[in-house]
Motif scaffolding. Structure first.
Motif, PDB file in Angstrom:
ATOM      1  N   THR A   8      52.644  65.176   9.256  1.00 57.78           N
ATOM      2  CA  THR A   8      51.532  66.133   9.208  1.00 57.78           C
ATOM      3  C   THR A   8      50.404  65.668  10.122  1.00 57.78           C
ATOM      4  OG1 THR A   8      50.311  65.027   7.433  1.00 57.78           O
ATOM      5  CG2 THR A   8      52.098  66.515   6.767  1.00 57.78           C
ATOM      6  N   PRO A   9      49.437  66.551  10.432  1.00 62.55           N
ATOM      7  CA  PRO A   9      48.270  66.149  11.239  1.00 62.55           C
ATOM      8  C   PRO A   9      47.316  65.210  10.502  1.00 62.55           C
ATOM      9  CG  PRO A   9      48.573  68.544  11.212  1.00 62.55           C
ATOM     10  CD  PRO A   9      49.447  67.995  10.148  1.00 62.55           C
ATOM     11  N   MET A  10      47.682  64.839   9.262  1.00 63.46           N
ATOM     12  CA  MET A  10      46.765  64.032   8.450  1.00 63.46           C
ATOM     13  C   MET A  10      46.620  62.606   8.996  1.00 63.46           C
ATOM     14  SD  MET A  10      46.984  63.244   4.362  1.00 63.46           S
ATOM     15  CE  MET A  10      47.101  64.973   3.954  1.00 63.46           C
ATOM     16  N   ILE A  11      47.683  62.059   9.598  1.00 66.38           N
ATOM     17  CA  ILE A  11      47.644  60.648  10.000  1.00 66.38           C
ATOM     18  C   ILE A  11      46.600  60.382  11.088  1.00 66.38           C
ATOM     19  CG2 ILE A  11      49.001  58.675  10.812  1.00 66.38           C
ATOM     20  CD1 ILE A  11      49.610  59.795   7.939  1.00 66.38           C
ATOM     21  N   PRO A  12      46.515  61.196  12.156  1.00 68.29           N
ATOM     22  CA  PRO A  12      45.431  60.975  13.120  1.00 68.29           C
ATOM     23  C   PRO A  12      44.058  61.032  12.461  1.00 68.29           C
ATOM     24  CG  PRO A  12      47.070  62.456  14.043  1.00 68.29           C
ATOM     25  CD  PRO A  12      47.447  62.265  12.606  1.00 68.29           C
ATOM     26  N   LEU A  13      43.905  61.880  11.437  1.00 63.43           N
ATOM     27  CA  LEU A  13      42.634  61.956  10.725  1.00 63.43           C
ATOM     28  C   LEU A  13      42.361  60.662   9.955  1.00 63.43           C
ATOM     29  CD1 LEU A  13      40.170  63.572   9.762  1.00 63.43           C
ATOM     30  CD2 LEU A  13      41.599  64.509   7.932  1.00 63.43           C
ATOM     31  N   VAL A  14      43.407  60.137   9.292  1.00 66.03           N
ATOM     32  CA  VAL A  14      43.264  58.868   8.550  1.00 66.03           C
ATOM     33  C   VAL A  14      42.911  57.732   9.512  1.00 66.03           C
ATOM     34  CG1 VAL A  14      44.471  57.146   7.137  1.00 66.03           C
ATOM     35  CG2 VAL A  14      44.820  59.579   6.692  1.00 66.03           C
ATOM     36  N   LEU A  15      43.535  57.720  10.686  1.00 73.65           N
ATOM     37  CA  LEU A  15      43.218  56.700  11.691  1.00 73.65           C
ATOM     38  C   LEU A  15      41.764  56.803  12.142  1.00 73.65           C
ATOM     39  CD1 LEU A  15      46.455  56.878  13.882  1.00 73.65           C
ATOM     40  CD2 LEU A  15      45.675  54.887  12.588  1.00 73.65           C
ATOM     41  N   HIS A  16      41.281  58.036  12.327  1.00 73.13           N
ATOM     42  CA  HIS A  16      39.886  58.254  12.727  1.00 73.13           C
ATOM     43  C   HIS A  16      38.937  57.729  11.654  1.00 73.13           C
ATOM     44  CE1 HIS A  16      36.620  60.305  14.869  1.00 73.13           C
ATOM     45  NE2 HIS A  16      36.156  60.585  13.665  1.00 73.13           N
ATOM     46  N   VAL A  17      39.261  58.019  10.402  1.00 73.90           N
ATOM     47  CA  VAL A  17      38.418  57.566   9.281  1.00 73.90           C
ATOM     48  C   VAL A  17      38.439  56.037   9.195  1.00 73.90           C
ATOM     49  CG1 VAL A  17      38.139  57.599   6.770  1.00 73.90           C
ATOM     50  CG2 VAL A  17      38.708  59.706   7.978  1.00 73.90           C
ATOM     51  N   ALA A  18      39.619  55.441   9.350  1.00 75.07           N
ATOM     52  CA  ALA A  18      39.732  53.974   9.283  1.00 75.07           C
ATOM     53  C   ALA A  18      38.893  53.314  10.371  1.00 75.07           C
ATOM     54  CB  ALA A  18      41.193  53.562   9.416  1.00 75.07           C
ATOM     55  N   ARG A  19      38.895  53.928  11.547  1.00 76.71           N
ATOM     56  CA  ARG A  19      38.203  53.337  12.683  1.00 76.71           C
ATOM     57  C   ARG A  19      36.688  53.465  12.569  1.00 76.71           C
ATOM     58  NH1 ARG A  19      40.623  55.448  17.973  1.00 76.71           N
ATOM     59  NH2 ARG A  19      41.659  53.472  18.337  1.00 76.71           N
ATOM     60  N   TYR A  20      36.190  54.578  12.049  1.00 73.27           N
ATOM     61  CA  TYR A  20      34.746  54.870  12.134  1.00 73.27           C
ATOM     62  C   TYR A  20      33.998  54.847  10.809  1.00 73.27           C
ATOM     63  CZ  TYR A  20      35.921  56.170  16.893  1.00 73.27           C
ATOM     64  OH  TYR A  20      36.369  56.130  18.192  1.00 73.27           O
ATOM     65  N   SER A  21      34.704  54.697   9.696  1.00 77.95           N
ATOM     66  CA  SER A  21      33.998  54.633   8.413  1.00 77.95           C
ATOM     67  C   SER A  21      33.765  53.171   8.033  1.00 77.95           C
ATOM     68  CB  SER A  21      34.803  55.346   7.321  1.00 77.95           C
ATOM     69  OG  SER A  21      36.057  54.701   7.162  1.00 77.95           O
ATOM     70  N   ILE A  22      33.131  52.955   6.884  1.00 77.48           N
ATOM     71  CA  ILE A  22      32.878  51.594   6.393  1.00 77.48           C
ATOM     72  C   ILE A  22      33.167  51.558   4.898  1.00 77.48           C
ATOM     73  CG2 ILE A  22      31.147  50.997   8.136  1.00 77.48           C
ATOM     74  CD1 ILE A  22      28.995  51.667   6.047  1.00 77.48           C
ATOM     75  N   GLY A  23      33.139  50.346   4.349  1.00 79.39           N
ATOM     76  CA  GLY A  23      33.226  50.188   2.899  1.00 79.39           C
ATOM     77  C   GLY A  23      34.540  50.658   2.303  1.00 79.39           C
ATOM     78  N   LYS A  24      34.436  51.264   1.115  1.00 77.05           N
ATOM     79  CA  LYS A  24      35.615  51.640   0.346  1.00 77.05           C
ATOM     80  C   LYS A  24      36.460  52.687   1.064  1.00 77.05           C
ATOM     81  CE  LYS A  24      37.937  50.970  -3.474  1.00 77.05           C
ATOM     82  NZ  LYS A  24      38.499  49.641  -3.779  1.00 77.05           N
ATOM     83  N   ILE A  25      35.829  53.613   1.771  1.00 77.65           N
ATOM     84  CA  ILE A  25      36.580  54.655   2.481  1.00 77.65           C
ATOM     85  C   ILE A  25      37.453  54.014   3.563  1.00 77.65           C
ATOM     86  CG2 ILE A  25      36.404  56.688   3.972  1.00 77.65           C
ATOM     87  CD1 ILE A  25      33.836  57.404   2.509  1.00 77.65           C
ATOM     88  N   GLN A  26      36.893  53.051   4.275  1.00 77.40           N
ATOM     89  CA  GLN A  26      37.671  52.360   5.307  1.00 77.40           C
ATOM     90  C   GLN A  26      38.826  51.585   4.681  1.00 77.40           C
ATOM     91  OE1 GLN A  26      35.868  48.958   7.456  1.00 77.40           O
ATOM     92  NE2 GLN A  26      36.341  50.075   9.339  1.00 77.40           N
ATOM     93  N   GLU A  27      38.551  50.912   3.568  1.00 78.52           N
ATOM     94  CA  GLU A  27      39.600  50.148   2.879  1.00 78.52           C
ATOM     95  C   GLU A  27      40.746  51.060   2.445  1.00 78.52           C
ATOM     96  OE1 GLU A  27      40.424  47.972  -1.377  1.00 78.52           O
ATOM     97  OE2 GLU A  27      38.345  48.151  -0.725  1.00 78.52           O
ATOM     98  N   LEU A  28      40.402  52.224   1.845  1.00 81.31           N
ATOM     99  CA  LEU A  28      41.440  53.140   1.373  1.00 81.31           C
ATOM    100  C   LEU A  28      42.239  53.733   2.529  1.00 81.31           C
ATOM    101  CD1 LEU A  28      39.501  54.905  -1.509  1.00 81.31           C
ATOM    102  CD2 LEU A  28      41.433  53.351  -1.737  1.00 81.31           C
ATOM    103  N   SER A  29      41.585  53.976   3.655  1.00 82.59           N
ATOM    104  CA  SER A  29      42.293  54.491   4.837  1.00 82.59           C
ATOM    105  C   SER A  29      43.315  53.460   5.324  1.00 82.59           C
ATOM    106  CB  SER A  29      41.296  54.810   5.953  1.00 82.59           C
ATOM    107  OG  SER A  29      40.352  55.762   5.537  1.00 82.59           O
TER     108      SER A  29
END
Length: 301
Positions: A8-29
């Motif tokens: 699904t197109p979800m994985i590029p979105l998860v990669l974007h979140v992992a790269r640019y978020s911080i804290g718990k959201i980054q950890e979960l990504s």
């Protein structure tokens, strides 16, 4: 679900979140990516969308330890892909690990780092990268870890790295010789086996032999060659002894401690296996090549 999600197109979105978020959201990504990489079928697709690059990038930043663990988990799983493994080597993952992860006090981070090092393989280029990245002192320290899996992987890594005596000078500067001598009698059989291997590799260097044989070192090797429950430890102790007896003083001490009788016994015990007996043959060869009296004694026997 893992296989369906990767398509699904979800994985590029998860990669974007992992790269640019911080804290718990980054950890979960990072956690999502590491779990998706558990499936062998997903590895190629995850690599193709840039997962390997993103996880490596994240390790170069300041991360929470829990996020670092998830990134390392993901890379450990991706190591099963030859293409991902090649990219990790080309983009300097070993240097990144040496500078950021081996220095950690977190046992999970150290454990996953060691797994990646072993998965990538400790060939010449990776060995040079590990030394150049400053990782060797931390690898030596992990030998003394109370965490048994980490100590075992560190011991195996150092045994592989020291093969052929290539890193003898580096390891000697790091105080490795007394550590190895003490680990020969470790209660952990695997660690003792690797220490015996490293010891034999050290003996390949002429300048190390005096240090290794001194302070009861030769006596310890002879005792372990008789008493160790591990045939690997026995074989590598005999290998060390075979190299040490090339030195006149060590040869005399070996003979005075009953080394000739012991060697004959090692040769005659078939239950010791070919590896142990081959090293005993090497001792005989070295003794006979240097000493007329010993050569005559062996002929008479």
């Amino acid at each position: 679900n893992q296989t369906r999600l990767v398509d699904t197109p979800m994985i590029p979105l998860v990669l974007h979140v992992a790269r640019y978020s911080i804290g718990k959201i980054q950890e979960l990504s990072a956690w999502v990516l590491s779990n998706l990489a558990v499936s062998q079928d997903n590895l190629q697709k995850l690599h193709d969308v840039g997962t390997t690059s993103v996880l490596m990038e994240l390790l170069c930043t300041e991360l929470e330890p829990t996020t670092q663990v998830q990134c390392l988990r993901g890379l450990t799983n991706l190591c099963r892909s030859p293409i991902a493994r090649a990219q990790m080597e080309q983009q300097g993952l070993i240097v990144i690990l040496a500078k950021t992860c081996l220095i950690s006090n977190n046992e999970d981070i150290c454990n996953l780092t060691l797994r990646i090092l072993l998965n990538l393989g400790l060939k010449a280029t990776n060995r040079d990268a590990l030394v150049g990245g400053g990782g060797m002192p931390y690898l030596v320290q992990l030998l003394k870890s109370q965490n048994e899996p980490n100590a075992k992987m560190a011991a195996y890594s150092l045994a592989s790295l020291s093969a052929g005596g290539r890193l003898n000078k580096t390891l000697k500067k790091l105080g490795m010789i007394p550590i190895v001598k003490s680990l020969l009698v470790s209660e952990n059989t695997f660690v003792a086996e690797q220490a015996a291997t490293i010891h034999a590799h050290f003996c390949l260097s002429l300048e190390n032999r005096e240090t290794l044989a001194g302070a009861g070192g030769l006596e310890t090797l002879m005792r372990l060659s008789e008493t160790s429950p591990s045939l690997d430890v026995r074989a590598n102790c005999l290998w060390s002894l075979a190299l040490l007896v090339l030195h006149d003083a060590h040869r005399k001490e070996f003979i005075s401690r009953g080394g000739v009788d012991m060697t004959e016994k090692w040769l005659s015990q078939e239950d010791l296996g070919a590896q142990v007996r081959a090293k005993a043959v090497l001792i005989v060869a070295n003794l006979c090549s240097l000493n007329d009296a010993t050569r005559k004694e062996w002929i008479e026997r």
